[in-house]
Motif scaffolding. Structure first.
Motif, mmCIF file in Angstrom:
data_model
loop_
_atom_site.group_PDB
_atom_site.id
_atom_site.type_symbol
_atom_site.label_atom_id
_atom_site.label_comp_id
_atom_site.label_asym_id
_atom_site.label_seq_id
_atom_site.Cartn_x
_atom_site.Cartn_y
_atom_site.Cartn_z
ATOM 1 N N ALA A 56 4.616 32.306 -58.314
ATOM 2 C CA ALA A 56 3.622 33.168 -58.968
ATOM 3 C C ALA A 56 3.972 33.316 -60.451
ATOM 4 O O ALA A 56 5.123 33.106 -60.847
ATOM 5 N N GLY A 57 2.979 33.712 -61.232
ATOM 6 C CA GLY A 57 3.200 33.980 -62.648
ATOM 7 C C GLY A 57 4.170 35.139 -62.844
ATOM 8 O O GLY A 57 5.006 35.121 -63.752
ATOM 9 N N THR A 58 4.069 36.156 -61.993
ATOM 10 C CA THR A 58 4.978 37.303 -62.074
ATOM 11 C C THR A 58 6.425 36.848 -61.891
ATOM 12 O O THR A 58 7.333 37.312 -62.583
ATOM 13 N N PHE A 83 -2.305 42.968 -67.931
ATOM 14 C CA PHE A 83 -2.305 43.110 -66.479
ATOM 15 C C PHE A 83 -0.952 43.699 -66.076
ATOM 16 O O PHE A 83 0.080 43.376 -66.665
ATOM 17 N N ALA A 85 1.138 43.105 -63.962
ATOM 18 C CA ALA A 85 2.197 42.156 -63.593
ATOM 19 C C ALA A 85 3.196 41.931 -64.722
ATOM 20 O O ALA A 85 4.390 41.731 -64.461
ATOM 21 N N SER A 86 2.751 41.966 -65.988
ATOM 22 C CA SER A 86 3.689 41.774 -67.109
ATOM 23 C C SER A 86 4.743 42.875 -67.073
ATOM 24 O O SER A 86 5.935 42.620 -67.240
ATOM 25 N N ASP A 170 3.833 35.867 -72.212
ATOM 26 C CA ASP A 170 2.989 35.907 -71.017
ATOM 27 C C ASP A 170 1.702 35.165 -71.355
ATOM 28 O O ASP A 170 0.763 35.723 -71.900
ATOM 29 N N ALA A 172 -0.180 33.707 -69.136
ATOM 30 C CA ALA A 172 -0.719 33.541 -67.787
ATOM 31 C C ALA A 172 -1.992 32.698 -67.748
ATOM 32 O O ALA A 172 -2.109 31.789 -66.940
ATOM 33 N N SER A 194 0.459 31.452 -65.161
ATOM 34 C CA SER A 194 0.089 31.784 -63.788
ATOM 35 C C SER A 194 -0.926 30.755 -63.303
ATOM 36 O O SER A 194 -1.775 30.286 -64.078
ATOM 37 N N LYS A 199 -7.232 32.042 -62.480
ATOM 38 C CA LYS A 199 -6.792 31.556 -63.783
ATOM 39 C C LYS A 199 -7.492 30.239 -64.137
ATOM 40 O O LYS A 199 -8.230 29.684 -63.322
ATOM 41 N N GLY A 206 0.705 30.521 -57.955
ATOM 42 C CA GLY A 206 1.821 29.813 -58.551
ATOM 43 C C GLY A 206 2.061 30.252 -59.976
ATOM 44 O O GLY A 206 1.292 31.052 -60.530
ATOM 45 N N TRP A 297 -10.595 32.559 -71.124
ATOM 46 C CA TRP A 297 -10.375 32.789 -69.689
ATOM 47 C C TRP A 297 -11.495 33.633 -69.099
ATOM 48 O O TRP A 297 -12.085 33.285 -68.076
HETATM 49 C C1 LIG Z 1 -2.460 36.774 -63.766
HETATM 50 C C2 LIG Z 1 -1.551 37.391 -64.738
HETATM 51 C C3 LIG Z 1 -0.200 37.592 -64.456
HETATM 52 C C4 LIG Z 1 0.432 37.396 -63.095
HETATM 53 O O1 LIG Z 1 0.338 36.173 -62.526
HETATM 54 P P1 LIG Z 1 0.414 36.040 -60.918
HETATM 55 O O2 LIG Z 1 0.411 34.567 -60.707
HETATM 56 O O3 LIG Z 1 -0.778 36.719 -60.363
HETATM 57 O O4 LIG Z 1 1.706 36.669 -60.486
HETATM 58 C C5 LIG Z 1 0.622 38.097 -65.456
HETATM 59 N N1 LIG Z 1 0.129 38.409 -66.667
HETATM 60 C C6 LIG Z 1 -1.169 38.241 -66.974
HETATM 61 C C7 LIG Z 1 -1.627 38.559 -68.355
HETATM 62 C C8 LIG Z 1 -2.055 37.740 -66.027
HETATM 63 O O5 LIG Z 1 -3.345 37.599 -66.341
#
Ligand SMILES: *Cc1c(COP(=O)(O)O)cnc(C)c1O
Length: 383
Positions: A56-58, A83, A85-86, A170, A172, A194, A199, A206, A297
């Motif tokens: 994952a991106g995270t 988001f 997740a950052s 980031d 992503a 990400s 995405k 991933g 995006w």
């Molecule tokens: C989607 C996203 C992520 C996280 O990616 P994942 O693959 O969902 O874990 C992190 N930062 C930003 C800015 C995103 O758009």
């Protein structure tokens, strides 16, 4: 009337062909030719030497920070308008985000605010930069490439060099974009993507870290693969099981072949919305920045004035007409787990976030569908 979703994957025969190859060769798990190829190709289009694929991106962000030594007692500079997740990736290391505003022209990290905040920091005897009030160590800068548009990386690089801080970007949703004509991997120490379903390209799920420091990328691969030192179950540090599978990479490789057509589609969609919506007096278009390309995006607009009732009425009107539209990120400082983080003034992020609407922008959105969306919006605003 058919339903028009916000942003859905665009997969087909090419992905199916690669997946079938995984089944035929029995390489479905965490090693395989598609993983190697996907890492090589993503690194190369980023202008980076190496790539390490993740689940994952995270996870990519987490491993990038962890490999740089970020941990408990540390701060990572982050725009609040991102988001969650950052921020979560920072928390997973034990560190905390230090939250900054975004610039109105780009919706990316406000470099001037970062500059003045860093100048307020003190150096301790060991040479670490410390937050002026909390005294936590300042360890890294994490710009976010909002909507697939890079931050002001020349300005940030200058500050990063002046203060001796690494940059973990980031990126992503920014795969394939350029900044000052160069691929984005060249501007940060580590750049993270990400490949989630919404995405620009997807692996189902991933992520990937790319960079050019051989030692650092080797370390990232090591710690994300359970830190194994031999086939006999020897491990030298606490590792993570974060690696991408060959199945995911098989989808990713097929998606990469379509990247330039996806980027063309995203740009066309954005231009078509901008042209179709620019005369509506109640709304503003998303920002565009001249020295950087964008993956565009998400496309959309924002209301000139805050009016929660009108915004909800709009979302409901579109839903009733089989069209999915959504608000965008709620900033990190307004999220419960991050309410107590150190922060600079966040006036713009707070002011803009609840006026934003994202519109359908899947790469397979047809012109007819987009015309439908635009005409619904005109109907709503009574034009
Ligand atoms: C989607 C996203 C992520 C996280 O990616 P994942 O693959 O969902 O874990 C992190 N930062 C930003 C800015 C995103 O758009």
């Amino acid at each position: 009337m058919t339903y028009i979703p916000l942003a859905i994957p665009n997969v087909g025969q090419e992905e199916a062909r690669n997946l079938q190859q995984c089944v035929d060769t029995n390489f479905v798990s965490s090693v395989g030719a598609f993983v190697d190829r996907f890492e090589r190709e993503v690194a190369s289009l980023s202008g980076s030497e190496y790539g390490v694929a993740m689940g994952a991106g995270t996870q990519a962000l987490h491993m990038a920070l962890h490999a740089l030594g970020v941990g408990v007692g540390d701060l990572v500079l982050l725009p609040s308008f991102t988001f969650i997740a950052s921020a979560n990736a920072i928390s997973h290391t034990g560190a905390r985000p230090w939250l900054f505003d975004v610039a109105a022209e780009s919706w990316t990290l406000d470099v001037e605010q970062v500059r003045s905040a860093l100048r307020m920091c003190n150096r301790d005897e060991a040479g670490w930069l410390r937050h002026p009030e909390t005294h936590e160590r300042v360890r890294a800068i994490m710009p976010v490439y909002t909507l697939g548009t890079p931050a002001d990386m020349v300005g940030l690089r200058e500050l990063a060099d002046e203060f001796g801080l690494p940059i973990v970007a980031d990126a992503a949703a920014a795969i394939g974009v350029k900044y000052n004509g160069a691929p984005i991997g060249e501007f940060a120490d580590l750049t993270c993507y990400s490949f989630n379903g919404n995405k620009t390209i997807t692996c189902g799920g991933g992520g990937m870290v790319v960079g050019s420091d051989a030692e650092l990328l080797k370390k990232i691969k090591h710690i994300s693969t359970t830190a194994r030192t031999s086939k006999n179950y020897d491990h030298d540090v606490v590792g993570f099981n974060y690696r991408m599978t060959n199945l995911q990479a098989a989808v990713g490789c097929a998606q990469l072949e379509k990247l330039s057509s996806f980027l063309d589609a995203k740009k066309r969609i954005r231009q078509f919305y901008d042209a179709g919506l620019k005369h509506i007096p109640e709304i503003e278009l998303f920002p565009s920045v001249q020295d950087r390309t964008s993956t565009y995006w998400f496309s959309g607009f924002y209301f000139k004035e805050r009016n929660a009732a009108l915004l909800n009425k709009f979302i409901n009107f579109m839903a009733t007409n089989h069209c999915e539209v959504r608000p965008f990120w709620k900033p990190v400082h307004l999220q419960h787990p991050y309410a107590d983080c150190p922060k600079q003034s966040l006036g713009y992020s707070t002011d803009i976030y609840d006026r934003i609407i994202t519109l359908p922008c899947s790469t397979n959105l047809t012109v007819e569908e987009q015309e439908t969306v635009i005409s619904l919006i005109h109907t709503f605003f009574g034009e």
